[in-house]
Design a protein around this motif. Structure first.
Motif, PDB file in Angstrom:
ATOM      1  N   VAL A 104       0.862  -1.193   0.000  1.00  0.00           N
ATOM      2  CA  VAL A 104       0.000   0.000   0.000  1.00  0.00           C
ATOM      3  C   VAL A 104       0.897   1.241   0.000  1.00  0.00           C
ATOM      4  CG1 VAL A 104      -1.802   1.244   1.250  1.00  0.00           C
ATOM      5  CG2 VAL A 104      -1.774  -1.256   1.255  1.00  0.00           C
ATOM      6  N   SER A 105       0.653   2.129  -0.956  1.00  0.00           N
ATOM      7  CA  SER A 105       1.526   3.283  -1.142  1.00  0.00           C
ATOM      8  C   SER A 105       0.741   4.582  -1.107  1.00  0.00           C
ATOM      9  CB  SER A 105       2.240   3.153  -2.495  1.00  0.00           C
ATOM     10  OG  SER A 105       2.784   4.392  -2.868  1.00  0.00           O
ATOM     11  N   LEU A 106       1.368   5.594  -0.566  1.00  0.00           N
ATOM     12  CA  LEU A 106       0.738   6.914  -0.530  1.00  0.00           C
ATOM     13  C   LEU A 106       0.656   7.519  -1.935  1.00  0.00           C
ATOM     14  CD1 LEU A 106      -0.542   8.606   1.661  1.00  0.00           C
ATOM     15  CD2 LEU A 106       1.660   9.668   2.100  1.00  0.00           C
ATOM     16  N   ALA A 107       1.324   6.885  -2.887  1.00  0.00           N
ATOM     17  CA  ALA A 107       1.215   7.344  -4.280  1.00  0.00           C
ATOM     18  C   ALA A 107      -0.147   6.983  -4.882  1.00  0.00           C
ATOM     19  CB  ALA A 107       2.340   6.733  -5.119  1.00  0.00           C
ATOM     20  N   GLU A 108      -0.879   6.101  -4.214  1.00  0.00           N
ATOM     21  CA  GLU A 108      -2.213   5.738  -4.713  1.00  0.00           C
ATOM     22  C   GLU A 108      -3.173   6.883  -4.382  1.00  0.00           C
ATOM     23  OE1 GLU A 108      -3.338   1.667  -3.487  1.00  0.00           O
ATOM     24  OE2 GLU A 108      -1.229   1.420  -3.025  1.00  0.00           O
ATOM     25  N   GLU A 109      -3.725   7.432  -5.446  1.00  0.00           N
ATOM     26  CA  GLU A 109      -4.493   8.679  -5.259  1.00  0.00           C
ATOM     27  C   GLU A 109      -5.727   8.521  -4.384  1.00  0.00           C
ATOM     28  OE1 GLU A 109      -5.352  11.294  -8.372  1.00  0.00           O
ATOM     29  OE2 GLU A 109      -3.358  11.158  -9.248  1.00  0.00           O
ATOM     30  N   HIS A 110      -6.342   7.350  -4.456  1.00  0.00           N
ATOM     31  CA  HIS A 110      -7.581   7.211  -3.679  1.00  0.00           C
ATOM     32  C   HIS A 110      -7.350   7.369  -2.173  1.00  0.00           C
ATOM     33  CE1 HIS A 110      -5.819   3.204  -3.937  1.00  0.00           C
ATOM     34  NE2 HIS A 110      -6.302   3.031  -2.746  1.00  0.00           N
ATOM     35  N   LEU A 111      -6.116   7.095  -1.740  1.00  0.00           N
ATOM     36  CA  LEU A 111      -5.842   7.217  -0.305  1.00  0.00           C
ATOM     37  C   LEU A 111      -5.913   8.671   0.162  1.00  0.00           C
ATOM     38  CD1 LEU A 111      -2.974   4.632   0.321  1.00  0.00           C
ATOM     39  CD2 LEU A 111      -5.424   4.380   0.663  1.00  0.00           C
ATOM     40  N   HIS A 112      -5.749   9.588  -0.794  1.00  0.00           N
ATOM     41  CA  HIS A 112      -5.802  11.010  -0.417  1.00  0.00           C
ATOM     42  C   HIS A 112      -7.243  11.466  -0.198  1.00  0.00           C
ATOM     43  CE1 HIS A 112      -1.492  11.798  -1.338  1.00  0.00           C
ATOM     44  NE2 HIS A 112      -1.681  10.639  -1.947  1.00  0.00           N
ATOM     45  N   GLN A 113      -8.157  10.684  -0.741  1.00  0.00           N
ATOM     46  CA  GLN A 113      -9.577  10.986  -0.521  1.00  0.00           C
ATOM     47  C   GLN A 113     -10.173  10.119   0.587  1.00  0.00           C
ATOM     48  OE1 GLN A 113     -10.928  13.502  -2.154  1.00  0.00           O
ATOM     49  NE2 GLN A 113      -8.942  13.732  -3.156  1.00  0.00           N
ATOM     50  N   HIS A 114      -9.445   9.101   0.977  1.00  0.00           N
ATOM     51  CA  HIS A 114      -9.986   8.126   1.916  1.00  0.00           C
ATOM     52  C   HIS A 114      -9.042   8.005   3.104  1.00  0.00           C
ATOM     53  CE1 HIS A 114     -11.339   4.171   3.453  1.00  0.00           C
ATOM     54  NE2 HIS A 114     -12.465   4.462   2.876  1.00  0.00           N
ATOM     55  N   PHE A 115      -8.980   9.019   4.026  1.00  0.00           N
ATOM     56  CA  PHE A 115      -9.923  10.124   4.098  1.00  0.00           C
ATOM     57  C   PHE A 115      -9.154  11.434   4.070  1.00  0.00           C
ATOM     58  CE2 PHE A 115     -11.880   6.468   6.168  1.00  0.00           C
ATOM     59  CZ  PHE A 115     -13.145   6.463   5.605  1.00  0.00           C
ATOM     60  N   ALA A 116      -9.699  12.400   3.359  1.00  0.00           N
ATOM     61  CA  ALA A 116      -9.066  13.721   3.297  1.00  0.00           C
ATOM     62  C   ALA A 116      -9.274  14.465   4.621  1.00  0.00           C
ATOM     63  CB  ALA A 116      -9.674  14.513   2.144  1.00  0.00           C
ATOM     64  N   ALA A 117      -8.438  15.498   4.831  1.00  0.00           N
ATOM     65  CA  ALA A 117      -8.608  16.334   6.026  1.00  0.00           C
ATOM     66  C   ALA A 117      -9.976  16.999   5.976  1.00  0.00           C
ATOM     67  CB  ALA A 117      -7.507  17.394   6.069  1.00  0.00           C
ATOM     68  N   GLN A 118     -10.567  17.114   7.119  1.00  0.00           N
ATOM     69  CA  GLN A 118     -11.895  17.739   7.178  1.00  0.00           C
ATOM     70  C   GLN A 118     -11.964  18.617   8.420  1.00  0.00           C
ATOM     71  OE1 GLN A 118     -15.134  14.963   7.249  1.00  0.00           O
ATOM     72  NE2 GLN A 118     -16.264  16.090   5.683  1.00  0.00           N
ATOM     73  N   GLY A 119     -12.028  19.941   8.191  1.00  0.00           N
ATOM     74  CA  GLY A 119     -12.063  20.859   9.318  1.00  0.00           C
ATOM     75  C   GLY A 119     -10.824  20.682  10.175  1.00  0.00           C
ATOM     76  N   ALA A 120     -11.043  20.411  11.420  1.00  0.00           N
ATOM     77  CA  ALA A 120      -9.916  20.245  12.344  1.00  0.00           C
ATOM     78  C   ALA A 120      -9.292  18.852  12.247  1.00  0.00           C
ATOM     79  CB  ALA A 120     -10.387  20.501  13.771  1.00  0.00           C
ATOM     80  N   LEU A 121      -9.990  17.960  11.534  1.00  0.00           N
ATOM     81  CA  LEU A 121      -9.481  16.578  11.460  1.00  0.00           C
ATOM     82  C   LEU A 121      -8.373  16.465  10.420  1.00  0.00           C
ATOM     83  CD1 LEU A 121     -12.865  14.613  11.503  1.00  0.00           C
ATOM     84  CD2 LEU A 121     -11.189  14.717  13.349  1.00  0.00           C
ATOM     85  N   PRO A 122      -7.246  15.872  10.785  1.00  0.00           N
ATOM     86  CA  PRO A 122      -6.148  15.710   9.818  1.00  0.00           C
ATOM     87  C   PRO A 122      -6.490  14.627   8.799  1.00  0.00           C
ATOM     88  CG  PRO A 122      -5.612  14.597  11.855  1.00  0.00           C
ATOM     89  CD  PRO A 122      -6.938  15.280  12.085  1.00  0.00           C
ATOM     90  N   PRO A 123      -5.735  14.564   7.671  1.00  0.00           N
ATOM     91  CA  PRO A 123      -5.983  13.476   6.725  1.00  0.00           C
ATOM     92  C   PRO A 123      -5.717  12.116   7.369  1.00  0.00           C
ATOM     93  CG  PRO A 123      -4.090  14.815   6.041  1.00  0.00           C
ATOM     94  CD  PRO A 123      -4.657  15.443   7.269  1.00  0.00           C
ATOM     95  N   CYS A 124      -6.460  11.119   6.940  1.00  0.00           N
ATOM     96  CA  CYS A 124      -6.304   9.779   7.517  1.00  0.00           C
ATOM     97  C   CYS A 124      -6.328   8.754   6.394  1.00  0.00           C
ATOM     98  CB  CYS A 124      -7.437   9.537   8.516  1.00  0.00           C
ATOM     99  SG  CYS A 124      -7.413   7.888   9.216  1.00  0.00           S
ATOM    100  N   PRO A 125      -5.169   8.555   5.732  1.00  0.00           N
ATOM    101  CA  PRO A 125      -5.162   7.620   4.604  1.00  0.00           C
ATOM    102  C   PRO A 125      -5.181   6.161   5.055  1.00  0.00           C
ATOM    103  CG  PRO A 125      -2.976   8.569   4.909  1.00  0.00           C
ATOM    104  CD  PRO A 125      -3.846   9.145   5.981  1.00  0.00           C
ATOM    105  N   VAL A 126      -6.266   5.480   4.753  1.00  0.00           N
ATOM    106  CA  VAL A 126      -6.334   4.034   5.040  1.00  0.00           C
ATOM    107  C   VAL A 126      -6.878   3.321   3.799  1.00  0.00           C
ATOM    108  CG1 VAL A 126      -6.657   4.233   7.535  1.00  0.00           C
ATOM    109  CG2 VAL A 126      -8.661   4.176   6.059  1.00  0.00           C
ATOM    110  N   MET A 127      -6.408   2.108   3.619  1.00  0.00           N
ATOM    111  CA  MET A 127      -6.860   1.288   2.487  1.00  0.00           C
ATOM    112  C   MET A 127      -8.368   1.031   2.632  1.00  0.00           C
ATOM    113  SD  MET A 127      -5.746  -0.546  -0.148  1.00  0.00           S
ATOM    114  CE  MET A 127      -6.323  -1.934  -1.128  1.00  0.00           C
TER     115      MET A 127
END
Lengths: 134, 175
Positions: free
Chosen positions: B24-47
Motif C-alpha cells: 500500500v503506497s501513498l502514491a495511490e491517489e484514492h488514499l488522499h480521498q480516503h480520508f481527506a482532512a476535514q475541518g480540524a481533522l487531519p488526513p487519515c489515509p487508510v486502504m
C-alpha cells in the motif's frame, strides 16, 4: 446414529440462515426459497455447498450432483417446455428427478418461471432426509 | 483497463491455496480521498475495505481460475461474509491467503484471511476474514451469450500469472 427429522430441520435452518442472511424465525417449513427467503441464483449453489458440508461425515460424504437438488439444467430440452409451460413429459421428469419438490399445485399452471415458487424449506428437508436414508 | 489490487503471487498450491501480496503506497491517489482532512481533522489515509475485498476476490479468483487453466470466466458472485477488524495504512503490506473450499462445474467457494505487515511493529497482524463465492459465467449464462475470449483473465492479469508461473509467457488469454 441416524439424524432425526427435527435434527435435519434444525441443520437446514442453520444452512439457510448462513447462506441467505435471513432470520431464523423466517425459516418455516412452508417458506419458499425465492419468494419468502429472497434466494438468488448463486444462493442455490451456496446452499448446495453448505448442505454438503453440514451433512457429510468422514464415513459417508454427502455429495449433491448438479441438478439433483435444484433442477437448474433439467428443463433445457425443448420437448420438456413448450411456450413457457412445462409439458407432461417435463412434469414426469420433475417427479422422477426432484421428488422432494411437490409439483401437485404447479401442474395446474405449469409455467416454467413459477417453478422456483415450489421450492420450500420442506423440499430441502425432504431431500436431505431421503438422501441420508438412501 | 482492469484495476489490479494485488502486486504479486507469493505461494500457490494447485486446487488448494493461493497467497498474494499488495504494497500500500501513498502514491495511490484514492488514499488522499480516503480520508481527506476535514475541518480540524487531519488526513487519515487508510486502504478502503471495499478494495481489500477486491484484492481478496482477485487472489481467490486466480486460484479458482487456475483449476481449469483459466479457460472458465470466473466472476465474483457473492460475498458470503467479510470481517475487517484493522486499518491498513500506507507503507504496509497486505497479504491475502485464499483457500479453495468447494468447487464444481457451476462455481466455487473460498475462504481467505487478510493480514498486514507493519514496519512500525516489524510483524504481521491479522486484519480479517473473507468468504466468497464465484460463478463460472458460461455455465450459468441463463440464455445470455458471452464473448469467446476470456475477458476475466485477460491481458491485465498476464504479468501476475506469468510472474507466478501460472501461465507460460506468450500464451494469450484466448488460447
Amino acid at each position: 446414529m441416524a439424524k432425526s427429522r427435527a435434527d435435519i430441520e434444525a441443520d437446514v435452518r442453520d444452512v439457510l440462515v448462513d447462506a441467505l442472511g435471513v432470520d431464523e424465525d423466517d425459516v418455516v417449513s412452508t417458506a419458499t426459497l425465492k419468494g419468502d427467503l429472497g434466494a438468488e441464483s448463486i444462493d442455490y449453489l451456496d446452499i448446495v455447498f453448505r448442505l454438503e458440508k453440514k451433512f457429510s461425515t468422514p464415513e459417508k460424504p454427502f455429495k449433491i450432483a448438479q441438478g439433483e437438488l435444484f433442477p437448474e439444467n433439467l428443463m433445457t430440452d425443448p420437448s420438456l417446455v413448450e411456450a413457457g409451460k412445462v409439458t407432461a413429459k417435463g412434469i414426469a421428469l420433475l417427479k422422477e428427478k426432484v421428488p422432494h419438490v411437490d409439483v401437485s399445485d404447479f401442474e395446474k399452471d405449469p409455467q416454467i418461471t413459477k417453478l422456483p415458487n415450489f421450492f420450500t424449506v420442506k423440499s430441502l428437508c425432504d431431500f436431505v432426509e431421503r438422501k441420508l436414508g438412501a | 483497463m482492469r484495476w489490479m489490487w494485488i502486486d504479486r503471487v507469493i505461494a500457490f498450491e494447485p486446487r488448494k491455496r493461493l497467497v498474494a501480496v499488495k504494497n500500500v503506497s501513498l502514491a495511490e491517489e484514492h488514499l488522499h480521498q480516503h480520508f481527506a482532512a476535514q475541518g480540524a481533522l487531519p488526513p487519515c489515509p487508510v486502504m478502503p475495505n471495499s478494495l481489500i475485498l477486491e484484492g481478496m476476490a482477485q487472489t481467490a479468483g486466480i486460484l479458482v481460475g487456475s483449476v481449469h487453466d483459466f479457460r472458465e470466466k470466473v466472476v465474483l458472485a457473492k460475498v458470503v461474509s467479510a470481517v475487517i477488524e484493522r486499518d491498513i495504512n500506507p507503507g504496509e503490506t497486505i497479504r491475502y491467503d485464499a483457500v479453495l473450499e468447494r468447487m464444481d462445474d457451476m462455481g466455487a467457494s473460498t475462504v481467505g484471511t487478510v493480514d498486514r505487515f507493519s514496519f512500525a511493529d516489524n510483524a504481521w497482524a491479522p486484519v480479517g476474514r473473507i468468504e466468497l463465492m464465484f460463478s463460472h459465467l458460461d455455465q450459468n449464462r441463463a440464455g445470455t451469450e458471452f464473448p469467446e475470449e476470456n475477458f476475466v483473465f485477460g491481458e491485465n492479469f498476464r504479468t501476475l500469472l506469468e510472474g507466478a508461473g501460472l501461465r507460460k509467457a506468450g500464451v494469450s488469454s484466448a488460447g
